[in-house]
Design a protein around this motif. Sequence first.
Motif: not given
Length: 160
Positions: A31-42, A117-121
Amino acid sequence: MEKERTSPWLILFRVVFTAALIACIMFIFRNSLENGAQSSARSQAVMQLVNSALAKVHLGPLSEHLIRKLAHFSEFALEGFLLMLCMRVYSRRPLRHITVPMLAGVLTALTDETIQLFSQGRSSQVTDVWLDSAGVLAGILAALLLMGLWRLLFHHRNKE
């Protein structure tokens, strides 16, 4: 002197609890490796599911922020629960080593926030480490409660 044999049930519980713990930590890190858009969509998908269920009982709605915080707490509560169960099946006296699952949970939380910290967004928040640690503690306490109830029931049956 003959060495005491380890119960096949104990071996099974060690394998199952350890595998479940590893899967839980892998889920957290994935879950931490997801970028901001993926995380928000989930989060939004989960929010819609939760709010639709809550609407049926005339509760809610919950915000995406609250859903995200509940997710943090829940996944780390599961980790704390599994850490304590692992401690129990690997140690005859798990309370002597109660700091081990707590430390492991806090290290997972710190690693989780560092990955973000290293995941985009995405960003890392100290408050999430505190929330995750509270989840670990809640999971440990739930496991201790369950183990205590199990012990009471098991000893009660043996005395009859």
